[in-house]
Design a protein around this motif. Structure first.
Motif, short mmCIF file in Angstrom:
data_model
loop_
_atom_site.label_atom_id
_atom_site.label_comp_id
_atom_site.label_asym_id
_atom_site.label_seq_id
_atom_site.Cartn_x
_atom_site.Cartn_y
_atom_site.Cartn_z
N TYR A 44 -17.65 4.70 67.85
CA TYR A 44 -18.63 5.76 67.58
C TYR A 44 -18.18 6.59 66.38
N LEU A 45 -19.12 6.91 65.52
CA LEU A 45 -18.80 7.75 64.36
C LEU A 45 -19.83 8.87 64.25
N ASP A 46 -19.34 10.07 64.03
CA ASP A 46 -20.23 11.20 63.77
C ASP A 46 -20.62 11.15 62.30
N VAL A 47 -21.82 10.67 62.01
CA VAL A 47 -22.25 10.45 60.62
C VAL A 47 -22.78 11.76 60.01
N GLN A 48 -22.09 12.24 59.00
CA GLN A 48 -22.52 13.43 58.29
C GLN A 48 -22.90 13.04 56.86
N HIS A 49 -24.13 13.36 56.50
CA HIS A 49 -24.63 13.01 55.16
C HIS A 49 -24.48 14.18 54.20
N HIS A 50 -23.81 13.94 53.08
CA HIS A 50 -23.64 14.99 52.07
C HIS A 50 -24.38 14.59 50.79
N LEU A 51 -24.93 15.61 50.13
CA LEU A 51 -25.59 15.37 48.85
C LEU A 51 -24.56 15.57 47.75
N MET A 52 -24.38 14.54 46.90
CA MET A 52 -23.31 14.61 45.89
C MET A 52 -23.76 14.10 44.54
N ALA A 53 -23.14 14.67 43.49
CA ALA A 53 -23.49 14.27 42.12
C ALA A 53 -22.30 14.53 41.22
N LEU A 54 -22.43 14.17 39.95
CA LEU A 54 -21.36 14.46 39.00
C LEU A 54 -21.13 15.98 38.94
N PRO A 55 -19.91 16.41 38.67
CA PRO A 55 -19.61 17.86 38.66
C PRO A 55 -20.50 18.65 37.69
N ASN A 56 -20.54 19.95 37.93
CA ASN A 56 -21.27 20.90 37.09
C ASN A 56 -22.79 20.70 37.10
N GLN A 57 -23.30 20.25 38.23
CA GLN A 57 -24.76 20.20 38.40
C GLN A 57 -25.09 20.86 39.73
N ASP A 58 -26.21 21.56 39.77
CA ASP A 58 -26.64 22.06 41.08
C ASP A 58 -27.95 21.37 41.47
N GLN A 93 -20.87 5.36 43.81
CA GLN A 93 -20.06 4.60 42.86
C GLN A 93 -20.78 4.45 41.51
N ARG A 94 -22.08 4.14 41.58
CA ARG A 94 -22.87 3.91 40.37
C ARG A 94 -23.01 5.18 39.54
N ILE A 95 -23.19 6.31 40.22
CA ILE A 95 -23.28 7.59 39.51
C ILE A 95 -22.01 7.82 38.70
N ARG A 96 -20.88 7.48 39.29
CA ARG A 96 -19.60 7.65 38.60
C ARG A 96 -19.43 6.65 37.46
N THR A 97 -19.64 5.35 37.74
CA THR A 97 -19.34 4.34 36.71
C THR A 97 -20.34 4.41 35.54
N LYS A 98 -21.58 4.77 35.83
CA LYS A 98 -22.57 4.84 34.75
C LYS A 98 -22.77 6.26 34.23
N ASN A 99 -21.98 7.20 34.80
CA ASN A 99 -22.05 8.59 34.36
C ASN A 99 -23.47 9.15 34.41
N LEU A 100 -24.15 8.94 35.55
CA LEU A 100 -25.56 9.30 35.66
C LEU A 100 -25.74 10.79 35.95
N LYS A 101 -26.35 11.49 35.04
CA LYS A 101 -26.66 12.91 35.26
C LYS A 101 -28.07 13.04 35.85
N GLY A 102 -28.28 14.04 36.67
CA GLY A 102 -29.61 14.25 37.25
C GLY A 102 -29.87 13.39 38.47
N VAL A 103 -28.89 12.58 38.83
CA VAL A 103 -29.05 11.68 39.98
C VAL A 103 -28.03 12.08 41.05
N ALA A 104 -28.49 12.11 42.29
CA ALA A 104 -27.57 12.43 43.39
C ALA A 104 -27.58 11.30 44.41
N ALA A 105 -26.49 11.24 45.18
CA ALA A 105 -26.38 10.27 46.27
C ALA A 105 -26.31 11.04 47.58
#
Lengths: 275, 275
Positions: free
Chosen positions: B81-95, B135-147
């Protein structure tokens, strides 16, 4: 008298088709973006009834919709089965190779994911409603974009069906329920099915005892689903559908079950659509 | 000896977290794009075991995964069993106002849809895996996109968490199973839970009779779910989980149930993770 029926989706959606088949063409359709909005329209009196998908033969129960009915103390007053066939459609004179993006409802995308494995160039995008995408492709004249929607949607919005019945499992029966705020209108003689919910302590034999009561009272079980209650780990909620020939038998069963279970609740009493 | 474990998703996914917690760090992780691919890797011997989400407290059972285990005659040999917690994340310095698109798994999007109602400017796009987007946000340096992904994903791919635990229902327990081709390794003394499947004619009292057998043999029911069989409308398949203290009691129960039901099948025997 039903005047306004709220659905999740727009004209051409599967909910619209069910609403047509169940109520005929005399009603006004209220198009809502979400199931929450559908329920709100019922609570505020903007609509007299709503049509809501509740389970399908591929993904099982749509638990969030069960929760909406339960949490707002709404009543199922009817049910309807629809054979849901998903078609891929776009503006005329395009074939599958012209399509870059497909927008549709998450459930439709899930049911058709096998088909799209052959077309890795197509990006699948989650959207609110199957038919609304079809409408948007037409009004915005979107090339390269396809919708997964009903035949009715392709007719209403004059789109060309690129590929028919693209869902993985070809027989795709979905059960819809008709939901109202009150439960006064179905007369006893028409009632042959009920949807109930109850909770039991996690004690050996507690569910068996319940099913014995139902069986002794001549109820047939057509669905059972346990849902663990997160807040109280050793309690379980059960969603059960039963059919019966005699309303008196059913009344007897529920009067016993009310005593033997906790939080016993009737979610709906209606005519068995499979009769 | 487990050497390679296949998961749906990439490092940082919830399946990866479960694999770490269950097997430790000594194993090789095989990342697969789909659950089908996961199962194929097991069948071809590329992996020794797989980790698979099977049900969660919000959406209920993940019926397609049940079908994969059943159709390929695989065996559940453990649960977690895992307590699944979903976080919204993006490259730094974005809100949140910088975010235009959010990509994630359909289940994650479904569980977080309430949160995004406040941000109608954000487009939600269905994707294969929660962590792969990170991973893709990091490797492709995607701004404006969150996971929407796990804390582990934000750490592995050095993303900034914009908003924590954005799923609507904060307690979000997901049950995973460990699945293998063979069922030889769990010793009888360790077995305290089983997952079984059987079919019954739609006859009044048939399920009650089964539950009586289980109860008489001292089995506790922890899950029950009926699935109508589309091809044969008057037959039902039942997926049932039972726990027990004594393996002999369980053996006795299943020897009776094998006679009293059709297509009786053991999907898995393992240690009850809640013990």
């Amino acid at each position: 008298m039903i005047k306004t029926v709220a659905i999740q989706g727009v004209k051409g959606s599967f909910h619209h088709i069910v609403s047509q088949q169940y109520f005929g063409d005399e009603i006004t359709l209220k198009e809502c973006l979400t199931f929450d909005e559908v329920v709100q329209s019922l609570l505020t009196g903007e609509s007299d009834a709503v049509v809501m998908a509740l389970e399908n033969s591929i993904a099982g129960s749509i638990i969030p919709n069960y929760a909406l009915i339960d949490n707002h103390n709404l009543h199922m007053v009817g049910e309807h089965y629809l054979d849901v066939q998903h078609h891929l459609m776009a503006l005329p004179n395009q074939d599958i190779n012209d399509i870059v993006e497909v927008y549709s409802h998450p459930m439709a995308l899930l049911q058709c994911k096998e088909f799209f494995k052959k077309y890795p160039h197509i990006k699948l995008v989650e959207d609110k409603d199957t038919a609304e995408v079809a409408q948007r492709i037409r009004t915005k004249n979107l090339k390269g974009v396809a919708a997964i929607a009903s035949k009715l949607a392709s007719e209403l919005f004059e789109l060309n069906i690129i590929s028919e019945s693209i869902q993985t499992i070809k027989q795709n029966e979905t059960r819809f329920v008709i939901v109202k705020k009150e439960n006064h209108e179905v007369s006893e003689s028409d009632i042959s099915k009920a949807s109930i919910k109850f909770e039991l302590e996690h004690k050996r034999g507690s569910l068996a005892a319940m099913l014995n009561v139902m069986s002794d009272c001549k109820l047939n079980l057509t669905k059972i689903q346990s849902m663990p209650k997160i807040e109280t780990p050793w309690k379980y909620a059960f969603f059960v559908d039963v059919t019966f020939n005699d309303y008196g038998d059913y009344k007897k069963a529920i009067s016993i079950m009310e005593i033997m279970t906790e939080k016993f609740k009737i979610l709906g009493e209606f005519k068995d659509a499979k009769l």
